[in-house]
Scaffold this active site. Structure first.
Site, PDB file in Angstrom:
ATOM      1  N   LYS A  22     -14.783 -22.864  -3.600  1.00 16.93           N
ATOM      2  CA  LYS A  22     -15.589 -23.305  -2.449  1.00 16.93           C
ATOM      3  C   LYS A  22     -14.687 -23.806  -1.319  1.00 16.93           C
ATOM      4  O   LYS A  22     -14.837 -23.404  -0.165  1.00 16.93           O
ATOM      5  CB  LYS A  22     -16.537 -24.419  -2.890  1.00 16.93           C
ATOM      6  N   ASN A  23     -13.762 -24.691  -1.670  1.00 19.41           N
ATOM      7  CA  ASN A  23     -12.966 -25.327  -0.620  1.00 19.41           C
ATOM      8  C   ASN A  23     -11.934 -24.390   0.000  1.00 19.41           C
ATOM      9  O   ASN A  23     -11.276 -24.748   0.975  1.00 19.41           O
ATOM     10  CB  ASN A  23     -12.271 -26.583  -1.155  1.00 19.41           C
ATOM     11  N   CYS A 119     -21.351 -34.138   1.422  1.00 23.76           N
ATOM     12  CA  CYS A 119     -21.589 -35.188   0.440  1.00 23.76           C
ATOM     13  C   CYS A 119     -21.524 -36.569   1.052  1.00 23.76           C
ATOM     14  O   CYS A 119     -20.693 -36.844   1.899  1.00 23.76           O
ATOM     15  CB  CYS A 119     -20.526 -35.106  -0.652  1.00 23.76           C
ATOM     16  N   ARG A 124     -16.433 -40.563   6.313  1.00 22.60           N
ATOM     17  CA  ARG A 124     -15.633 -39.342   6.452  1.00 22.60           C
ATOM     18  C   ARG A 124     -15.485 -39.022   7.930  1.00 22.60           C
ATOM     19  O   ARG A 124     -16.132 -38.130   8.460  1.00 22.60           O
ATOM     20  CB  ARG A 124     -16.280 -38.184   5.694  1.00 22.60           C
ATOM     21  N   ASP A 307     -12.080 -35.093  -6.421  1.00 25.87           N
ATOM     22  CA  ASP A 307     -13.225 -34.244  -6.760  1.00 25.87           C
ATOM     23  C   ASP A 307     -13.429 -34.099  -8.268  1.00 25.87           C
ATOM     24  O   ASP A 307     -14.399 -33.480  -8.707  1.00 25.87           O
ATOM     25  CB  ASP A 307     -13.063 -32.842  -6.140  1.00 25.87           C
ATOM     26  N   ARG A 399     -24.416 -26.753  -4.406  1.00 20.45           N
ATOM     27  CA  ARG A 399     -23.507 -26.639  -3.254  1.00 20.45           C
ATOM     28  C   ARG A 399     -22.134 -26.154  -3.695  1.00 20.45           C
ATOM     29  O   ARG A 399     -21.426 -25.517  -2.909  1.00 20.45           O
ATOM     30  CB  ARG A 399     -23.359 -28.002  -2.556  1.00 20.45           C
TER      31      ARG A 399
HETATM   32  C1  UD1 Z   1     -11.592 -32.029   1.414  1.00 20.29           C
HETATM   33  C2  UD1 Z   1     -12.427 -31.311   0.389  1.00 20.29           C
HETATM   34  C3  UD1 Z   1     -13.131 -32.324  -0.514  1.00 20.29           C
HETATM   35  C4  UD1 Z   1     -12.103 -33.279  -1.126  1.00 20.29           C
HETATM   36  C5  UD1 Z   1     -11.203 -33.881  -0.050  1.00 20.29           C
HETATM   37  C6  UD1 Z   1     -10.060 -34.695  -0.627  1.00 20.29           C
HETATM   38  C7  UD1 Z   1     -13.071 -29.285   1.532  1.00 20.29           C
HETATM   39  C8  UD1 Z   1     -14.153 -28.472   2.131  1.00 20.29           C
HETATM   40  N1  UD1 Z   1     -13.403 -30.493   1.078  1.00 20.29           N
HETATM   41  O1  UD1 Z   1     -12.482 -32.825   2.189  1.00 20.29           O
HETATM   42  O2  UD1 Z   1     -13.801 -31.605  -1.541  1.00 20.29           O
HETATM   43  O3  UD1 Z   1     -12.780 -34.328  -1.779  1.00 20.29           O
HETATM   44  O4  UD1 Z   1     -10.630 -32.838   0.752  1.00 20.29           O
HETATM   45  O5  UD1 Z   1      -9.299 -33.938  -1.485  1.00 20.29           O
HETATM   46  O6  UD1 Z   1     -11.955 -28.832   1.421  1.00 20.29           O
HETATM   47  N2  UD1 Z   1      -9.927 -38.912   7.125  1.00 20.29           N
HETATM   48  C9  UD1 Z   1      -9.843 -39.650   8.282  1.00 20.29           C
HETATM   49  N3  UD1 Z   1      -9.953 -38.986   9.475  1.00 20.29           N
HETATM   50  C10 UD1 Z   1     -10.148 -37.642   9.552  1.00 20.29           C
HETATM   51  C11 UD1 Z   1     -10.229 -36.898   8.362  1.00 20.29           C
HETATM   52  C12 UD1 Z   1     -10.120 -37.565   7.161  1.00 20.29           C
HETATM   53  O7  UD1 Z   1      -9.673 -40.862   8.245  1.00 20.29           O
HETATM   54  O8  UD1 Z   1     -10.245 -37.110  10.668  1.00 20.29           O
HETATM   55  C13 UD1 Z   1      -9.830 -39.605   5.822  1.00 20.29           C
HETATM   56  C14 UD1 Z   1     -11.122 -39.496   5.000  1.00 20.29           C
HETATM   57  O9  UD1 Z   1     -12.037 -40.494   5.356  1.00 20.29           O
HETATM   58  C15 UD1 Z   1     -10.610 -39.658   3.584  1.00 20.29           C
HETATM   59  C16 UD1 Z   1      -9.212 -39.030   3.650  1.00 20.29           C
HETATM   60  O10 UD1 Z   1      -8.874 -38.938   5.025  1.00 20.29           O
HETATM   61  O11 UD1 Z   1     -10.485 -41.013   3.266  1.00 20.29           O
HETATM   62  C17 UD1 Z   1      -9.114 -37.660   3.034  1.00 20.29           C
HETATM   63  O12 UD1 Z   1     -10.107 -36.819   3.595  1.00 20.29           O
HETATM   64  P1  UD1 Z   1      -9.865 -35.263   3.814  1.00 20.29           P
HETATM   65  O13 UD1 Z   1      -8.620 -34.860   3.090  1.00 20.29           O
HETATM   66  O14 UD1 Z   1      -9.952 -34.966   5.253  1.00 20.29           O
HETATM   67  O15 UD1 Z   1     -11.113 -34.639   3.079  1.00 20.29           O
HETATM   68  P2  UD1 Z   1     -12.006 -33.432   3.579  1.00 20.29           P
HETATM   69  O16 UD1 Z   1     -11.177 -32.431   4.273  1.00 20.29           O
HETATM   70  O17 UD1 Z   1     -13.208 -33.973   4.242  1.00 20.29           O
END
Ligand code: UD1
Length: 424
Positions: A22-23, A119, A124, A307, A399
């Site tokens: 998925k990711n 989720c 986020r 995850d 999902r």
């Molecule tokens: C992706 C994965 C999700 C997984 C996560 C962490 C996908 C579609 N989803 O989510 O399944 O749980 O990686 O491995 O690939 N953050 C900020 N600012 C930002 C972006 C992120 O502060 O602009 C923080 C988030 O709040 C979180 C951390 O960074 O605490 C990691 O998030 P991130 O790696 O961005 O996760 P996703 O890409 O949303």
């Protein structure tokens, strides 16, 4: 509203194959809007997140079809794309729609998005996505919950991420493909899905190297063409099935798994006493005794994945002793704890730490999946529990797990999907 009704207690046994990740496919679908010719994705999982992303692309004018063996191939023709606006309602359903920002800015010079859904696992934010795309030349205006991004100049930049965010790394990487000159992303996330995205983008004609390390270098190109690509196996699905095998004291061979991607889970499962062997066919997992307790801390790859944390909590809830889980990635990811407690688990949450006192057995109960991975943890808890467990909120599980109950049934599990009225 559908539910899973599970009669627990049967050890999982047999062979199962991992689906496409998925990711990995979600950002690739976003990237496809930059192509000047059609893209073909093999091993495209049937997931509601993928269907939502497809609907978003179709609303923007792309043509998408499913075909191939078991409908596992997606054909995406982005040449008819005529809009830069991401449908707001659909965007609320899938967080990965935010990935369209970088590619749309690259191809159409503008993008309109709203705050993404997905989720509910704590804060986020998308500030790092925005900061990175601003560094390439985008301007952002926020109006009535919509984010409007525009650019004229699109110039490579040196970007340091405050946190190695998976999504921000991918968004910036995609956006930078069509920028002038070189972009460097430092403190980049190193997840395998980023390496897969790099391979797909390079197959489209991009010039990227370094994915999988914390420095990624993107040399901008003038245009990208369509590509045919096989999506990597879903390492979180593999890990979930591994934990389910251990928890039910089963014996399962998971084919189509990239063993390197699940090393953190293998190490933890060996610590709790599972027998794990790896050969050319896949990963064989046997749960032979009551699991031993262990401590788990979630970390960016190659650390233990957030995850897989809820599923690990389910397993540790029947361990022979006390375990501690520390969640360092998301601030509200213990939602499954309350539901597992309904099944007899003894879990105490203290901020980002959960203390789990193992009990000999869980018992079946009515529980609710509030997000994707907590849903998976409740399903596998139900498989190991005594008696009947009914898991509601299955749309959250759909999902991210392709034909979950079908795969589990093929391993001997007693699990059926029913419309909620049928369960009374
Ligand atoms: C992706 C994965 C999700 C997984 C996560 C962490 C996908 C579609 N989803 O989510 O399944 O749980 O990686 O491995 O690939 N953050 C900020 N600012 C930002 C972006 C992120 O502060 O602009 C923080 C988030 O709040 C979180 C951390 O960074 O605490 C990691 O998030 P991130 O790696 O961005 O996760 P996703 O890409 O949303």
């Amino acid at each position: 509203m559908t539910k899973f009704v599970i009669q627990g207690g049967t050890p999982l046994r047999g062979v199962v194959s991992a689906s496409g990740a998925k990711n990995a496919i979600l950002p690739m679908l976003a990237a496809s809007v930059m192509a000047s010719s059609p893209c073909v994705f093999h091993s495209a999982p049937h997931l509601s997140d993928v269907s939502t992303m497809v609907k978003i692309l179709e609303r923007m004018g792309a043509k998408v079809e499913r075909g191939g063996l078991n409908g596992s191939t997606l054909y995406v023709d982005p040449t008819s794309l005529n809009s830069h606006v991401v449908d707001e309602l659909l965007m609320r359903q899938v967080r990965s729609s935010i990935f369209l920002m970088g590619p749309l800015l690259g191809r159409m010079k503008k993008a309109q998005v709203s705050y993404p859904g997905g989720c509910d696992i704590g804060q986020r934010p998308i500030d790092l996505h925005i900061k990175g795309l601003k560094a390439l030349g985008a301007h952002f205006v926020e109006e009535h919950g919509h984010i409007l991004a525009e650019r004229t100049k699109w110039q490579g930049a040196d970007i340091h991420l405050d946190i190695p965010s998976v999504g921000a790394t991918e968004n910036i990487m995609m956006g930078a493909c069509l920028a002038d000159g070189v972009t460097i992303i430092r403190n980049a996330a190193k997840e395998p899905e980023i390496v897969d995205l790099q391979s797909f983008l390079n197959a489209m004609g991009a010039k990227i190297r370094g994915a999988g390390t914390d420095v990624i270098r993107i040399e901008g190109v003038k245009s990208l063409h369509g590509a045919e690509y096989t999506v990597m196996p879903d390492r979180i699905e593999v890990g979930t099935l591994m934990i389910a095998a251990v928890m039910t004291r089963g014996d399962v061979l998971i084919e189509n798994a990239v063993v390197e991607h699940v090393q953190a889970a293998i190490a933890k499962l060996r610590e709790v006493g599972a027998l794990i062997t790896v050969n050319g066919e896949g990963v064989r997992v046997r749960g032979v005794e009551r699991p031993r307790p262990t401590d788990v801390k979630t970390l960016p790859y190659p650390g233990f994945p957030t995850d897989m944390q809820p599923q690990m909590m389910a397993l540790l809830s029947i361990a022979d002793g006390t375990s501690v889980i520390t969640e360092t990635i998301f601030d509200s990811r213990f939602k499954q704890a309350e539901e597992l407690s309904r099944m007899g688990a003894r879990i105490r949450n203290e901020g980002r730490t959960a203390i789990i006192k193992g009990v000999p057995k869980l018992s079946g109960a009515l529980v609710e999946a509030t997000d994707l991975r907590s849903g998976a943890s409740l399903v596998i808890a139900g498989l190991a529990a005594e008696g009947q467990t009914v898991v509601g909120g299955i749309r959250n599980v759909d999902r991210g797990y392709e034909k979950f109950e079908v795969k589990l049934r093929s391993l001997g599990a007693d699990v059926v999907r029913v419309a909620s009225e049928q369960t009374g």
